[in-house]
Design a protein around this motif. Structure first.
Motif, PDB file in Angstrom:
ATOM      1  N   ILE A 246      47.236  49.798  40.291  1.00  0.00           N
ATOM      2  CA  ILE A 246      46.229  50.807  39.906  1.00  0.00           C
ATOM      3  C   ILE A 246      45.585  51.363  41.181  1.00  0.00           C
ATOM      4  O   ILE A 246      45.595  50.710  42.223  1.00  0.00           O
ATOM      5  CB  ILE A 246      45.151  50.229  38.964  1.00  0.00           C
ATOM      6  N   PRO A 247      45.008  52.584  41.106  1.00  0.00           N
ATOM      7  CA  PRO A 247      44.363  53.134  42.304  1.00  0.00           C
ATOM      8  C   PRO A 247      43.042  52.412  42.593  1.00  0.00           C
ATOM      9  O   PRO A 247      42.504  51.697  41.746  1.00  0.00           O
ATOM     10  CB  PRO A 247      44.069  54.594  41.926  1.00  0.00           C
ATOM     11  N   LEU A 248      42.558  52.654  43.797  1.00  0.00           N
ATOM     12  CA  LEU A 248      41.181  52.259  44.138  1.00  0.00           C
ATOM     13  C   LEU A 248      40.263  53.064  43.226  1.00  0.00           C
ATOM     14  O   LEU A 248      40.511  54.254  43.037  1.00  0.00           O
ATOM     15  CB  LEU A 248      40.952  52.746  45.559  1.00  0.00           C
ATOM     16  N   VAL A 249      39.240  52.428  42.659  1.00  0.00           N
ATOM     17  CA  VAL A 249      38.336  53.204  41.795  1.00  0.00           C
ATOM     18  C   VAL A 249      36.909  53.082  42.313  1.00  0.00           C
ATOM     19  O   VAL A 249      36.417  51.978  42.546  1.00  0.00           O
ATOM     20  CB  VAL A 249      38.378  52.700  40.329  1.00  0.00           C
ATOM     21  N   LEU A 250      36.255  54.221  42.520  1.00  0.00           N
ATOM     22  CA  LEU A 250      34.816  54.225  42.797  1.00  0.00           C
ATOM     23  C   LEU A 250      34.149  54.731  41.546  1.00  0.00           C
ATOM     24  O   LEU A 250      34.329  55.897  41.171  1.00  0.00           O
ATOM     25  CB  LEU A 250      34.483  55.221  43.906  1.00  0.00           C
ATOM     26  N   ASP A 251      33.408  53.848  40.862  1.00  0.00           N
ATOM     27  CA  ASP A 251      32.648  54.311  39.707  1.00  0.00           C
ATOM     28  C   ASP A 251      31.276  54.691  40.249  1.00  0.00           C
ATOM     29  O   ASP A 251      30.388  53.852  40.382  1.00  0.00           O
ATOM     30  CB  ASP A 251      32.553  53.182  38.674  1.00  0.00           C
ATOM     31  N   LEU A 252      31.122  55.965  40.595  1.00  0.00           N
ATOM     32  CA  LEU A 252      29.948  56.385  41.363  1.00  0.00           C
ATOM     33  C   LEU A 252      28.657  56.177  40.587  1.00  0.00           C
ATOM     34  O   LEU A 252      27.641  55.774  41.150  1.00  0.00           O
ATOM     35  CB  LEU A 252      30.109  57.851  41.766  1.00  0.00           C
ATOM     36  N   ASP A 253      28.702  56.453  39.280  1.00  0.00           N
ATOM     37  CA  ASP A 253      27.464  56.280  38.511  1.00  0.00           C
ATOM     38  C   ASP A 253      27.211  54.805  38.214  1.00  0.00           C
ATOM     39  O   ASP A 253      26.074  54.371  38.082  1.00  0.00           O
ATOM     40  CB  ASP A 253      27.527  57.127  37.232  1.00  0.00           C
ATOM     41  N   GLY A 254      28.282  54.016  38.140  1.00  0.00           N
ATOM     42  CA  GLY A 254      28.127  52.577  37.933  1.00  0.00           C
ATOM     43  C   GLY A 254      27.838  51.829  39.226  1.00  0.00           C
ATOM     44  O   GLY A 254      27.428  50.683  39.221  1.00  0.00           O
ATOM     45  N   GLU A 255      28.085  52.484  40.385  1.00  0.00           N
ATOM     46  CA  GLU A 255      27.832  51.920  41.703  1.00  0.00           C
ATOM     47  C   GLU A 255      28.651  50.657  41.990  1.00  0.00           C
ATOM     48  O   GLU A 255      28.166  49.686  42.556  1.00  0.00           O
ATOM     49  CB  GLU A 255      26.329  51.704  41.914  1.00  0.00           C
ATOM     50  N   ILE A 256      29.890  50.686  41.532  1.00  0.00           N
ATOM     51  CA  ILE A 256      30.809  49.602  41.853  1.00  0.00           C
ATOM     52  C   ILE A 256      32.108  50.211  42.382  1.00  0.00           C
ATOM     53  O   ILE A 256      32.385  51.390  42.139  1.00  0.00           O
ATOM     54  CB  ILE A 256      31.150  48.745  40.605  1.00  0.00           C
ATOM     55  N   TYR A 257      32.862  49.408  43.109  1.00  0.00           N
ATOM     56  CA  TYR A 257      34.201  49.844  43.478  1.00  0.00           C
ATOM     57  C   TYR A 257      35.190  48.735  43.145  1.00  0.00           C
ATOM     58  O   TYR A 257      34.801  47.556  43.054  1.00  0.00           O
ATOM     59  CB  TYR A 257      34.272  50.237  44.966  1.00  0.00           C
ATOM     60  N   LEU A 258      36.413  49.128  42.982  1.00  0.00           N
ATOM     61  CA  LEU A 258      37.386  48.158  42.494  1.00  0.00           C
ATOM     62  C   LEU A 258      38.780  48.523  42.983  1.00  0.00           C
ATOM     63  O   LEU A 258      39.088  49.697  43.174  1.00  0.00           O
ATOM     64  CB  LEU A 258      37.309  48.201  40.967  1.00  0.00           C
ATOM     65  N   ARG A 259      39.576  47.492  43.245  1.00  0.00           N
ATOM     66  CA  ARG A 259      40.988  47.729  43.545  1.00  0.00           C
ATOM     67  C   ARG A 259      41.795  46.528  43.075  1.00  0.00           C
ATOM     68  O   ARG A 259      41.231  45.467  42.756  1.00  0.00           O
ATOM     69  CB  ARG A 259      41.175  47.971  45.040  1.00  0.00           C
ATOM     70  N   GLN A 260      43.093  46.726  43.039  1.00  0.00           N
ATOM     71  CA  GLN A 260      43.949  45.623  42.618  1.00  0.00           C
ATOM     72  C   GLN A 260      44.193  44.693  43.805  1.00  0.00           C
ATOM     73  O   GLN A 260      44.397  45.148  44.936  1.00  0.00           O
ATOM     74  CB  GLN A 260      45.278  46.186  42.095  1.00  0.00           C
ATOM     75  N   GLU A 261      44.165  43.401  43.572  1.00  0.00           N
ATOM     76  CA  GLU A 261      44.515  42.425  44.600  1.00  0.00           C
ATOM     77  C   GLU A 261      45.576  41.535  43.963  1.00  0.00           C
ATOM     78  O   GLU A 261      45.272  40.780  43.038  1.00  0.00           O
ATOM     79  CB  GLU A 261      43.263  41.629  45.013  1.00  0.00           C
ATOM     80  N   ARG A 262      46.752  41.656  44.403  1.00  0.00           N
ATOM     81  CA  ARG A 262      47.924  41.073  43.736  1.00  0.00           C
ATOM     82  C   ARG A 262      47.885  41.471  42.255  1.00  0.00           C
ATOM     83  O   ARG A 262      47.834  42.651  41.960  1.00  0.00           O
ATOM     84  CB  ARG A 262      47.980  39.563  43.951  1.00  0.00           C
ATOM     85  N   LYS A 263      47.818  40.536  41.325  1.00  0.00           N
ATOM     86  CA  LYS A 263      47.769  40.943  39.908  1.00  0.00           C
ATOM     87  C   LYS A 263      46.353  40.768  39.340  1.00  0.00           C
ATOM     88  O   LYS A 263      46.134  40.771  38.126  1.00  0.00           O
ATOM     89  CB  LYS A 263      48.779  40.148  39.070  1.00  0.00           C
ATOM     90  N   GLY A 264      45.413  40.553  40.236  1.00  0.00           N
ATOM     91  CA  GLY A 264      44.013  40.458  39.825  1.00  0.00           C
ATOM     92  C   GLY A 264      43.232  41.662  40.336  1.00  0.00           C
ATOM     93  O   GLY A 264      43.800  42.650  40.782  1.00  0.00           O
ATOM     94  N   ILE A 265      41.910  41.535  40.288  1.00  0.00           N
ATOM     95  CA  ILE A 265      41.036  42.652  40.663  1.00  0.00           C
ATOM     96  C   ILE A 265      40.053  42.199  41.737  1.00  0.00           C
ATOM     97  O   ILE A 265      39.541  41.069  41.704  1.00  0.00           O
ATOM     98  CB  ILE A 265      40.246  43.131  39.407  1.00  0.00           C
ATOM     99  N   LEU A 266      39.784  43.093  42.668  1.00  0.00           N
ATOM    100  CA  LEU A 266      38.689  42.896  43.623  1.00  0.00           C
ATOM    101  C   LEU A 266      37.604  43.883  43.209  1.00  0.00           C
ATOM    102  O   LEU A 266      37.855  45.092  43.150  1.00  0.00           O
ATOM    103  CB  LEU A 266      39.193  43.188  45.043  1.00  0.00           C
ATOM    104  N   LEU A 267      36.443  43.363  42.891  1.00  0.00           N
ATOM    105  CA  LEU A 267      35.346  44.210  42.415  1.00  0.00           C
ATOM    106  C   LEU A 267      34.170  44.098  43.389  1.00  0.00           C
ATOM    107  O   LEU A 267      33.623  43.013  43.587  1.00  0.00           O
ATOM    108  CB  LEU A 267      34.909  43.742  41.017  1.00  0.00           C
ATOM    109  N   GLY A 268      33.789  45.186  43.996  1.00  0.00           N
ATOM    110  CA  GLY A 268      32.682  45.179  44.963  1.00  0.00           C
ATOM    111  C   GLY A 268      31.461  45.865  44.388  1.00  0.00           C
ATOM    112  O   GLY A 268      31.568  46.770  43.560  1.00  0.00           O
ATOM    113  N   VAL A 269      30.299  45.439  44.861  1.00  0.00           N
ATOM    114  CA  VAL A 269      29.050  45.852  44.223  1.00  0.00           C
ATOM    115  C   VAL A 269      28.011  46.279  45.262  1.00  0.00           C
ATOM    116  O   VAL A 269      27.774  45.551  46.235  1.00  0.00           O
ATOM    117  CB  VAL A 269      28.484  44.632  43.449  1.00  0.00           C
ATOM    118  N   TYR A 270      27.448  47.447  45.083  1.00  0.00           N
ATOM    119  CA  TYR A 270      26.271  47.823  45.870  1.00  0.00           C
ATOM    120  C   TYR A 270      25.043  47.630  44.986  1.00  0.00           C
ATOM    121  O   TYR A 270      24.809  48.416  44.076  1.00  0.00           O
ATOM    122  CB  TYR A 270      26.377  49.271  46.353  1.00  0.00           C
TER     123      TYR A 270
END
Ligand SMILES: Cc1cc2nc3c(=O)[nH]c(=O)nc-3n(C[C@H](O)[C@H](O)[C@H](O)COP(=O)(O)OP(=O)(O)OC[C@H]3O[C@@H](n4cnc5c(N)ncnc54)[C@H](O)[C@@H]3O)c2cc1C
Length: 808
Positions: A246-270
């Motif tokens: 999946i692509p890198l996703v910036l949910d600007l209104d949710g203020e999170i970002y996310l990308r795939q890491e192997r078959k899981g997810i990396l979710l970052g938070v401001y």
């Protein structure tokens, strides 16, 4: 590891991604005698635990360009070094879930065409196709950038290092720089725990320790570290079934970002509340695979939003939580370039998005070091964009604010509240009492407009025309028909004196040096003939000059002056804060000045572009007859302690005249009506005098001014682009900058600035357009907030094309 040299041309302090990129770029530009000292292993600061995401999109177009350069560089670096950097070009989505955000993204998307980025706007169904785990029930759309993705941060850092090493650079690991001492002949002793070496130049790329490495030469860099979390989930069945990523996703209104890491997810938070870290100094023992204790309760709100946007995550197991520190500056952009006041000491720090920016930072800095100037306008990340106001507390307040608002819409008419008011003009109480609404420039409160009765005295942040519209219209009316009064204390002012002052200015400035009591607009050029300043030069005495320029450029100008005016018999002093100023402009301004000065201020006695030194009331005043508005006008300067009294006298003398306080919004509209360019918009180091139409102010026949040879070449070459003014058909929004200008579908230029011109009741924009269309009468189109608006090039300024109002 190689034995330590005793001498090197450059020592880079810090082996994170930024230091390694600087080292690589220096070798690429031909400087081979360069070394890097790293206190532990490479990546032992922020770099090793980064989430590794990269993207070209940035609110500043010049930084966007450098980010795009960084991304394009990765393949080259991988090939050169043979180091796998785990590149995943997944593409990236910036999601909009509100109408306002969608407007914002569409405006950005139009600008990407100017920047050469091939982004697309996608609707919810297209988004779901790329990213099946996203809930788009409230999503309006997204920008998709195919150039986004992620990489292995450690691999990327080592790739830069290896490429630099194979080009001749040396890297000393486990070598901590302890002291940086001047040798007394322009170079440095770099004292490390593994020995001392001498270097001509030092680069501070010390990341989390950049403040400490700054303090080694007595410099307080405006940097603060913030804690930042991301989570890694266990594998998700939905992703296991997908053939790709999946692509890198910036949910600007949710203020999170996310990308795939192997078959899981990396979710970052401001988080909404930033957590500054190590405020009293980064411990030297911190680092190398060290992280901070996670604090999940700070993330609850953001995680809720994340789980709503990606429902599958709520059931996912968390594999790991990372909490690591990284650095921020007051405006979130890096600190790059020669540190003012410290010879041969360079900054490459405060880099918040190292994996998007390190390449661009390395390129800009090494170009600067090896060629004497950066290859483009990088003011947005220049270490000289801050002044003394960027103190420790200011930096903490602004850095925290930036972190917390990282994904919020930055409206062009919005001035964020942290760190305010810090500096105020002496007239602040008077201007406040007159319903002044303030913005901030270089840490100082500046009046934007004065709210008319009954109107909201706070401006609503907006991408469209705001509630300030009616007040600004009235200010423009008064400025064109009566007399406007504007506090210009924030302008930059420099006194240059001494028996060799004129000679030094003849070298520094590309324009003619004025005679006694006269004023000239004097462009200043870089060695390559690009614009370095649009200064106003006044000659107060035969050996004493006052130079005026944009106030926010004070440190930037002073750094250039200290490099190029340092000579025996010349003194240079920044008096910007020692002198305040008030501008009066409009047809009644002469009457106002006559009342104040009781002198003959007729056109004959006090002509255009001359200076009058005469007390006004109790204030010792220097009155310069010039005007940015294109009206008859004067700028009156006085020592700051007299400013309050001076403004009081001006207001008193304005009684019975059609007079009003005016703010900088109206000034912008008035100067657009006259097609007058301003710094950072129409004029910058990206442009030459010929392109900008400033060649008429250049004294080509005077030998030896900086940039002369290049300026002569520029004069003889037809410019590819020209500066024009456009009348724009738009309904409720004006161009803000970098909007594309299109002729029959082809990109033919871009906007530099825009606004509503109240005197002529139309929207105006200034723009650089391809030379072949600069005389066209054909209809062009400019995209404002994603909507195409027709526009046409004006053959002359919309107000007083002959300049008779200003000069009579
Ligand atoms: C949790 C987290 C996630 C992140 N995710 C991303 C992301 O997805 N994308 C992105 O672009 N950025 C991301 N970042 C930010 C990124 O990590 C930084 O922008 C980048 O690492 C900064 O690199 P640097 O080289 O400037 O600094 P650093 O990595 O801190 O490197 C500085 C180096 O200098 C060395 N040093 C310091 N002082 C001395 C001295 N006196 N002598 C010798 N050596 C010295 C240190 O040991 C260190 O190795 C993230 C950061 C964090 C914390």
């Amino acid at each position: 590891m190689p034995a330590m040299k005793s001498h090197a041309r450059v020592v880079v302090v810090g082996g994170g991604v930024v230091g390694c990129s600087v080292l690589y770029h220096l070798t690429k530009m031909g400087w081979k005698d360069v070394v890097l000292c790293e206190r532990k292993e490479l990546t032992a600061g922020s770099s090793w635990h980064a989430a590794g995401g990269f993207h070209a999109l940035n609110s500043d177009p010049n930084i966007s360009r450098l980010q795009a350069y960084t991304i394009k560089l990765y393949r080259e670096i991988e090939k050169l070094s043979g180091q796998n950097i785990g590149l995943h070009f997944t593409g990236g989505l910036n999601i909009a879930a509100t109408r306002e955000r969608w407007d914002f993204l569409r405006a950005d998307w139009a600008r990407h065409r100017v920047l050469g980025l091939s982004t697309e706007l996608l609707g919810p169904a297209q988004i779901r196709k790329l990213c099946p785990i996203i809930d788009t029930s409230d999503v309006i759309g997204a920008i998709y950038d195919p150039m986004e993705g992620h990489l292995d941060p450690s691999g990327a850092t080592h790739a830069f290092a290896k490429a630099a090493r194979s080009a001749g650079a040396e890297i000393y690991r486990h070598t901590r720089v302890i002291e940086i001492l001047p040798t007394g002949h322009g170079s440095w002793h770099i004292v490390t725990d593994a020995g001392t070496l001498e270097a001509e130049h030092v680069v501070n790329a010390a990341g989390l320790w950049a403040r400490e490495v700054g303090q080694m030469v007595g410099v307080q860099l405006p940097i603060v570290a913030m804690e930042h979390h991301y989570l890694l989930t266990e594998d998700l069945p939905e992703l296991q079934q997908l053939p790709g990523e999946i692509p890198l996703v910036l949910d600007l209104d949710g203020e999170i970002y996310l990308r795939q890491e192997r078959k899981g997810i990396l979710l970052g938070v401001y988080e909404k509340e930033a957590t500054p870290w190590a405020l009293n100094g980064t411990p030297w023992e911190y680092g190398e695979n060290e992280l901070l204790p996670p604090s999940l309760d700070r993330l609850t709100d953001a995680l809720d939003k994340g789980f709503r946007r990606f429902p599958t995550l709520s059931a996912a197991g968390i594999r790991r939580v990372v909490n690591g520190p990284f650095t921020f500056t007051p405006d979130g952009n890096p600190l790059v370039g020669p540190v003012p006041g410290v010879r041969n000491y360079w900054a490459a720090c405060g880099v918040m998005a190292g994996f998007a920016q390190a390449g661009g930072v390395g390129l800009a800095l090494s170009h600067w070091m090896t060629q004497g100037e950066p290859d483009s306008d990088i003011y947005a990340m220049d270490v000289a964009r801050f002044g003394a106001h960027a103190s420790r507390n200011y930096t903490i307040a602004k850095g925290s604010e930036f972190y917390a608002r990282r994904f919020q819409i930055a409206y062009p008419n919005e001035f964020w509240p942290a760190g305010r008011p810090a500096k105020t003009p002496a007239t602040y109480p008077t201007l406040k009492a007159a319903n002044g609404v303030f913005g901030v420039s270089f840490g100082t409160e500046v009046p934007l407009y004065f709210a008319t009765d009954g109107e909201l005295s706070e401006e609503t942040p907006s991408l469209r025309r705001s509630n300030a519209f009616a007040s600004v219209a009235e200010e423009c009316r008064v400025a064109r028909n009566g007399v406007g009064i504007l506090d210009i204390s924030s302008f930059g002012k420099y006194l240059i004196g001494g028996p060799r002052a004129e000679q030094a200015l003849e070298r520094l400035l590309a324009g003619r040096i004025p005679g006694l009591g006269k004023i000239r607009l004097t462009p200043m050029l870089s060695h390559s003939g690009r614009l370095m300043g649009d200064l106003t030069t006044m000659r107060l005495e035969s050996d004493r000059f006052l130079l005026g320029g944009s106030g926010y450029l004070q440190t930037w100008h002073m750094r250039w002056f200290s490099h190029h005016l340092a000579a025996e018999g010349v003194t240079v002093k920044n008096v910007s804060e020692e002198y305040g100023g008030v501008a009066i402009f409009g047809p009644q301004s002469r009457e106002l000045l006559a009342r104040l000065s009781q002198a003959n201020v007729s056109n004959e006695a006090f002509p255009f572009l001359t200076v009058l030194q005469r007390d006004l009331g109790f204030a010792p005043a220097l009155t310069a007859r010039l005007s940015v508005t294109g009206e008859l006008g004067y700028e009156i300067y006085t020592p700051t302690p007299y400013m309050h009294a001076l403004l009081g006298s001006v207001i008193q003398a304005a009684e019975e005249l059609d007079a009003r306080h005016v703010g900088f919004y109206a000034l912008n509209a008035l100067r657009l009506e006259k097609s007058f360019g301003i710094w950072s918009r129409e004029f910058s180091p990206d442009y030459t005098p010929r392109m900008a139409g400033l060649d008429r102010f250049i004294a080509y026949d005077r030998p030896n001014f900086i940039g002369r040879e290049a300026a002569i070449r520029d004069r003889e070459t037809a410019p590819k682009r020209r500066l024009v003014t456009l009348a724009v058909s738009s309904t409720d929004a004006d161009a803000a900058g970098y909007e594309p200008i299109v002729l029959r579908g082809d990109l033919v230029g871009f906007v530099t600035s825009g606004g509503y011109a109240h005197s002529v009741r139309t929207s105006l924009a200034m723009a650089y357009v391809n030379a072949e269309v600069s005389d066209t009468e054909q209809e062009l189109s400019v995209t404002i907030l994603g909507e195409p608006c027709s526009c046409r090039i004006l053959t002359e300024p919309s107000i007083d094309a002959s300049g008779s109002r200003m000069k009579s």
